[in-house]
Design an enzyme around this catalytic site. Structure first.
Site, short mmCIF file in Angstrom:
data_model
loop_
_atom_site.label_atom_id
_atom_site.label_comp_id
_atom_site.label_asym_id
_atom_site.label_seq_id
_atom_site.Cartn_x
_atom_site.Cartn_y
_atom_site.Cartn_z
N ASP A 94 0.86 -1.16 0.00
CA ASP A 94 0.00 0.00 0.00
C ASP A 94 0.92 1.24 0.00
O ASP A 94 2.06 1.18 0.43
CB ASP A 94 -0.89 -0.04 1.24
CG ASP A 94 -2.06 0.91 1.10
OD1 ASP A 94 -2.18 1.58 0.06
OD2 ASP A 94 -2.86 0.98 2.06
N GLY A 96 0.72 4.13 1.61
CA GLY A 96 0.83 4.94 2.81
C GLY A 96 -0.21 6.05 2.86
O GLY A 96 -0.42 6.66 3.90
N GLY A 97 -0.87 6.30 1.73
CA GLY A 97 -1.88 7.37 1.69
C GLY A 97 -2.98 7.15 2.71
O GLY A 97 -3.35 8.06 3.46
N PHE A 98 -3.49 5.93 2.76
CA PHE A 98 -4.59 5.64 3.68
C PHE A 98 -4.16 5.78 5.14
O PHE A 98 -4.88 6.34 5.96
CB PHE A 98 -5.13 4.23 3.44
CG PHE A 98 -6.30 3.89 4.32
CD1 PHE A 98 -7.57 4.37 4.02
CD2 PHE A 98 -6.14 3.12 5.46
CE1 PHE A 98 -8.66 4.08 4.85
CE2 PHE A 98 -7.21 2.83 6.29
CZ PHE A 98 -8.48 3.30 5.98
N ASP A 148 -2.22 8.26 -2.94
CA ASP A 148 -3.52 8.91 -3.13
C ASP A 148 -3.97 9.63 -1.87
O ASP A 148 -3.37 9.46 -0.81
CB ASP A 148 -4.59 7.87 -3.51
CG ASP A 148 -4.79 6.83 -2.41
OD1 ASP A 148 -3.85 6.60 -1.61
OD2 ASP A 148 -5.88 6.24 -2.33
N GLN A 207 -10.64 7.46 -6.62
CA GLN A 207 -11.27 8.05 -5.44
C GLN A 207 -12.53 8.81 -5.88
O GLN A 207 -12.99 8.62 -7.00
CB GLN A 207 -10.27 8.98 -4.72
CG GLN A 207 -9.11 8.25 -4.06
CD GLN A 207 -9.49 7.51 -2.78
OE1 GLN A 207 -10.65 7.55 -2.33
NE2 GLN A 207 -8.53 6.77 -2.20
N GLY A 234 -11.06 4.36 -0.78
CA GLY A 234 -12.01 5.26 -0.14
C GLY A 234 -13.40 4.71 0.04
O GLY A 234 -14.36 5.44 0.25
N HIS A 353 -7.77 -19.87 11.81
CA HIS A 353 -9.07 -20.30 11.28
C HIS A 353 -9.67 -19.24 10.36
O HIS A 353 -10.18 -19.56 9.27
CB HIS A 353 -10.06 -20.62 12.40
CG HIS A 353 -11.47 -20.67 11.89
ND1 HIS A 353 -11.99 -21.76 11.23
CD2 HIS A 353 -12.44 -19.72 11.86
CE1 HIS A 353 -13.22 -21.49 10.83
NE2 HIS A 353 -13.53 -20.26 11.21
#
Lengths: 390, 390
Positions: A94, A96-98, A148, A207, A234, A353
């Site tokens: 990912d 890093g934006g989120f 983003d 987005q 998003g 599980h």
């Protein structure tokens, strides 16, 4: 010229597709659920289990976390993320934006990028499209996500447009820096395999919050730039479920049919089926691992809370139809005892599980699409999940 | 009449012996290190790993902990401890004496037994030889320990005598209640196998702090009663190491040569070799699991603290001579990163390696005795351990 990845659709049913995503680190059958390994470890499970019983073909790593700790100098010194963590199969990182968005008040967004304070040591850091691409090149992941800005579900149209346009400009800068880094051989994960370029793949992110016009425009602007795959970001961040499915249901089928489509951060097992029905190929979510640590199991009859007194002497497995090694060996009574006693084996077992259940569900999804029975499978699975644990 | 266990010595070297302890749940090659599963789980490791890679033939459970939670009604309802936890191999249960002693001020000792407050819910509980035997019958462990009072290393002679005599009377009462419970078929673990009685085995415990005369008398009184095996308790609880080895070195060889000898709660890898040299066959200790959770690895060159900055980019495994799955896959740099990031996989990995190292060391001990090279092995191993990690 060879591409970094190749994608082949083997079967369609409605918008649902079953295919094979080929990366420089192995083939991934789609639709696929990708376990999340934020800081370089899928929490609570050994890599041996992920490879063997769970049979995950791809896992996630996170740029934000790994950049802050241990840092890219360490990871580069150790030969990239694959070698650092000891995982030879595919890795997606990912951007890093989120994570930066999740910091809320702690971050400051400008055209240039995002300034924030590290959760590790409080130092002031700056993340931009360029930095994110540089970090992901040092990590050497097989699939890189563009940097983003996340506009959550309830963002008004004006703000969502501003954000969407920023994301489009950041996507352009991500693409440019990414291409330069590939030319400069900054990618630590480069591996030559027959028919592929050996480079990292770069995915663009759509987005636009819940506004369909913005989502369509966002996709168009990503298509103009051109990526190896397209993601929907998003969503699952505060909006209603039906709103989420309206957006995903419109956008996913508009994405190029011959490239992989990735719905980020989604979801429950039922959500995975809903996404597949709308044409999504890739998913990731912390639910199986995080909820496992909190004593919640996902089963074919819905969620089971292991804390409940009703399981105190119950000798049945978490899921009577599950064939995972936890369900073959341990009872609800024992797992409840482990949870109440604070034993690590509780988290280990429920995580195991849950991941087995998520990946087995996706295996069944793929088989059902290939045999033209996805609609039936989806109806039966959803009915069963909603019937409740007894 | 058949006995609950059989023990055969295959080789001797000095006081050291290599043999096979046969229980109703499989054969155990001795000398053996038994991983500790206090509350029904060896902390941080799955049973699959214990069975396969670690290849533990016997693990410990704890009467005190399991009696308080989940309680014997639950365990009996689930068919005994083996079935409750999902472990088919041999189980030894401690009597609870040591745990109650550890409570310090929170317990009150009388001739009848020990009154204390539960650490789980604060309720007032009473543990006696009879209760301990009843709980261990409900657990159905394969080896039961008599209920004793622990007099720690520095106990003066008078107090140690009083305690030793109480332990002797409790041993008698343990034996009587144990025999009655076997007759009454209270043992949930009963299993008929060729050549054995199918009953639980009962071990007596020698106490007497560091006073040799009391230790000898304690052993004599246990021999009068008669047990299936003999243990040395109350060592490694505050006394100097050389004092501990003086006591163990005198008492172990006085124990019946044809029965297993168990040194309780000991120790480091070096300690295991010292115990073996004095004629001990069985050991248990929380060190490999507890220290693993705290970031400490045991290696062929001594202890390694994974937190140290010197490992930040070190791509070598914990132990360059170890062939365990952790050492085959993960570097010190990665394991350090996991520890600093608070990842569960740090505890899981170090616990796994430590148990692999302890059990592999015991495998090499057995081989060396069988080939008449234990003295040499002990010297080389000790030199290497003391050479320090580089």
């Amino acid at each position: 010229m060879d591409q970094p990845i190749s994608f082949r659709i083997a079967a369609n049913e409605g918008n649902a597709r079953a295919g094979v995503l080929r990366t420089r680190r192995g083939e991934i059958e789609t639709p696929v659920f990708m376990p999340v390994g934020t800081a370089g470890s899928v929490k609570g499970i050994r890599f041996e289990e992920l490879e063997n019983e769970i049979d995950a073909q791809i896992i996630l790593g996170n740029t934000y976390h790994l950049w802050l700790r241990p840092g890219i100098e360490t990871i580069r010194a150790c030969g990239g993320l694959h070698r650092f963590i000891g995982w030879d199969r595919a890795l997606l990182t990912d951007s890093g934006g989120f994570q930066v968005w999740s910091l809320g008040e702690l971050r400051k967004i400008s055209e240039e990028g995002t300034e924030f304070r590290s959760h590790v040591d409080g130092s002031l850091r700056f993340l931009s499209p360029e930095v994110s691409m540089e970090v992901q090149a040092a990590l050497g992941s097989d699939i890189v996500m563009a940097f983003d800005e996340c506009a959550p579900g309830k963002t008004p149209h004006d703000d969502a447009r501003t954000s969407m346009e920023l994301t489009a400009r950041w996507a352009r800068r991500s693409r440019d820096r990414f291409d330069a880094l590939q030319r400069d051989e900054a990618d630590t994960g480069r591996t030559l395999v027959e028919g592929l370029s050996g480079a990292q793949a770069l995915f663009g992110i759509v987005q636009g919050a819940t506004h369909h016009d913005l989502r369509r425009e966002s996709l168009d602007r990503k298509l103009e730039i051109g990526f190896d795959g397209y993601a929907i970001g998003g969503l699952s961040v505060g909006e209603e479920k039906n709103v989420m499915w309206d957006v995903a249901g419109e956008i996913a089928p508009l994405m190029p049919a011959d490239l992989p489509r990735y719905l980020m951060g989604v979801g429950t097992p039922e959500d995975l089926l809903e996404g597949v029905a709308r044409g999504v190929d890739m998913f990731d979510c912390v639910l199986p691992t995080r909820n496992g640590r909190n004593g919640q199991a996902f089963t074919s009859r819905g969620k089971l809370n292991i804390k409940n007194t009703q399981w105190a002497s119950d000798q049945r497995p978490l899921d009577e139809t599950c064939r995972c090694s936890v369900c073959r060996r341990h009872s609800r009574a024992y797992l409840r005892h482990l949870y109440l006693s604070g034993e690590m084996l509780s988290s280990i077992s429920l995580t195991h599980h849950n991941l087995a259940f998520f990946l087995d569900t996706m295996r069944r999804v793929r088989q059902s699409i290939r045999s033209g029975k996805f609609t039936q499978f989806r109806r039966e699975f959803t009915e069963m999940v909603n019937s409740g644990v007894e």
